[in-house]
Design a protein around this motif. Structure first.
Motif, short mmCIF file in Angstrom:
data_model
loop_
_atom_site.label_atom_id
_atom_site.label_comp_id
_atom_site.label_asym_id
_atom_site.label_seq_id
_atom_site.Cartn_x
_atom_site.Cartn_y
_atom_site.Cartn_z
N ILE A 20 0.84 -1.21 0.00
CA ILE A 20 0.00 0.00 0.00
C ILE A 20 0.87 1.25 0.00
CG2 ILE A 20 -1.63 1.34 1.39
CD1 ILE A 20 -2.84 -1.42 2.22
N ILE A 21 1.90 1.27 0.83
CA ILE A 21 2.79 2.43 0.91
C ILE A 21 3.47 2.66 -0.44
CG2 ILE A 21 4.97 3.24 1.93
CD1 ILE A 21 2.56 3.66 3.70
N CYS A 22 3.86 1.59 -1.09
CA CYS A 22 4.56 1.72 -2.38
C CYS A 22 3.61 2.04 -3.53
CB CYS A 22 5.35 0.45 -2.69
SG CYS A 22 6.76 0.24 -1.60
N ALA A 23 2.31 1.90 -3.32
CA ALA A 23 1.35 2.19 -4.38
C ALA A 23 0.75 3.59 -4.27
CB ALA A 23 0.22 1.16 -4.35
N VAL A 24 0.90 4.22 -3.12
CA VAL A 24 0.31 5.54 -2.91
C VAL A 24 1.06 6.58 -3.73
CG1 VAL A 24 -0.06 7.33 -1.18
CG2 VAL A 24 -0.50 4.96 -0.61
N PRO A 25 0.31 7.39 -4.48
CA PRO A 25 1.00 8.46 -5.23
C PRO A 25 1.39 9.61 -4.31
CG PRO A 25 -1.35 8.54 -5.64
CD PRO A 25 -1.11 7.34 -4.78
N PHE A 26 2.63 10.02 -4.42
CA PHE A 26 3.10 11.18 -3.65
C PHE A 26 3.19 12.35 -4.61
CE2 PHE A 26 4.98 7.79 -0.97
CZ PHE A 26 4.32 8.11 0.21
N SER A 27 2.40 13.37 -4.35
CA SER A 27 2.41 14.54 -5.22
C SER A 27 2.78 15.78 -4.42
CB SER A 27 1.06 14.72 -5.89
OG SER A 27 0.06 14.89 -4.89
N TYR A 89 8.45 -3.96 -10.02
CA TYR A 89 7.80 -4.21 -11.31
C TYR A 89 6.42 -3.56 -11.35
CZ TYR A 89 5.76 -6.56 -15.30
OH TYR A 89 5.14 -6.81 -16.50
N LEU A 90 5.66 -3.71 -10.27
CA LEU A 90 4.33 -3.09 -10.21
C LEU A 90 4.42 -1.56 -10.28
CD1 LEU A 90 2.54 -5.25 -7.49
CD2 LEU A 90 2.08 -5.21 -9.94
N GLN A 91 5.46 -1.01 -9.68
CA GLN A 91 5.63 0.44 -9.76
C GLN A 91 5.96 0.89 -11.18
OE1 GLN A 91 8.53 1.51 -6.78
NE2 GLN A 91 6.96 1.78 -5.22
N MET A 92 6.66 0.05 -11.93
CA MET A 92 6.97 0.40 -13.32
C MET A 92 5.77 0.24 -14.24
SD MET A 92 10.78 -0.84 -14.40
CE MET A 92 10.51 -2.55 -14.01
N ARG A 93 5.00 -0.84 -14.07
CA ARG A 93 3.96 -1.19 -15.04
C ARG A 93 2.54 -0.85 -14.62
NH1 ARG A 93 7.13 -1.48 -19.22
NH2 ARG A 93 8.68 -3.11 -19.06
N THR A 96 1.70 3.60 -12.43
CA THR A 96 2.50 4.41 -13.33
C THR A 96 2.85 5.78 -12.74
OG1 THR A 96 0.47 5.14 -14.43
CG2 THR A 96 1.66 3.27 -15.40
N TRP A 97 2.18 6.18 -11.67
CA TRP A 97 2.52 7.43 -11.01
C TRP A 97 3.76 7.27 -10.14
CZ3 TRP A 97 -1.96 4.70 -10.46
CH2 TRP A 97 -2.10 3.95 -9.30
N ARG A 98 4.21 6.04 -9.94
CA ARG A 98 5.44 5.75 -9.22
C ARG A 98 6.46 5.22 -10.22
NH1 ARG A 98 4.97 5.31 -3.50
NH2 ARG A 98 7.21 5.27 -3.70
N SER A 99 7.70 5.24 -9.86
CA SER A 99 8.73 4.72 -10.76
C SER A 99 9.48 3.58 -10.10
CB SER A 99 9.72 5.83 -11.14
OG SER A 99 10.40 6.30 -10.00
N GLY A 100 9.59 2.47 -10.81
CA GLY A 100 10.39 1.35 -10.33
C GLY A 100 11.87 1.70 -10.47
N ASP A 101 12.65 1.31 -9.50
CA ASP A 101 14.06 1.71 -9.49
C ASP A 101 14.91 0.54 -9.01
OD1 ASP A 101 16.37 3.19 -9.47
OD2 ASP A 101 15.84 4.42 -7.74
#
Length: 131
Positions: A20-27, A89-93, A96-101
């Motif tokens: 959940i933390i990794c899916a939340v968009p930070f703006s 991978y989920l952050q990349m694909r 999409t508001w997050r970036s996989g690194d």
């Protein structure tokens, strides 16, 4: 499934929290590093450190041992690194508001290995003291 939840329940809840933390968009306006450069990597490392300790605790309870065996520690390491790779991978694909690194995956791996090493060290010290 019930047995898995019995032993790995805290680890599963923490893994869902990480997801959940990794899916939340930070703006938030401002710099990407909240407090200092590399803060995001530190957060990844700490989250996976806690996850690895909880997961190892579940393994110790499941196998009814006083310490974790090396083979189980290696399997736990593979599971935790795979989970970190899945999140990236989920952050990349998907998110999409997050970036996989790759650096985030490295921080996840380091946190997982630190947690497993800490459990190995602590359980062996406790067992040595009791014997």
């Amino acid at each position: 499934m019930k047995q898995t939840l019995k032993y790995y329940g805290p680890a599963i809840l923490w893994a869902l929290f990480i997801l959940i933390i990794c899916a939340v968009p930070f703006s938030a306006p401002g710099p990407p590093d909240l407090f200092f450069p590399g803060f995001d990597k530190l957060v990844h490392c700490v989250l996976f450190f806690v996850l690895s300790v909880l997961y190892c605790y579940g393994s110790i309870r499941k196998w009814q041992t006083r310490s974790i065996r090396i083979a189980i520690a290696m399997k736990n390491t593979v599971v935790l690194i795979s989970y970190g790779a899945l999140i990236e991978y989920l952050q990349m694909r998907v998110f999409t508001w997050r970036s996989g690194d790759w650096n985030d995956l490295l921080a996840d791996t380091i946190g997982s290995c630190m947690g497993i090493f800490g459990v190995l060290l602590t359980s062996n010290a406790i067992n040595h003291e009791n014997s």
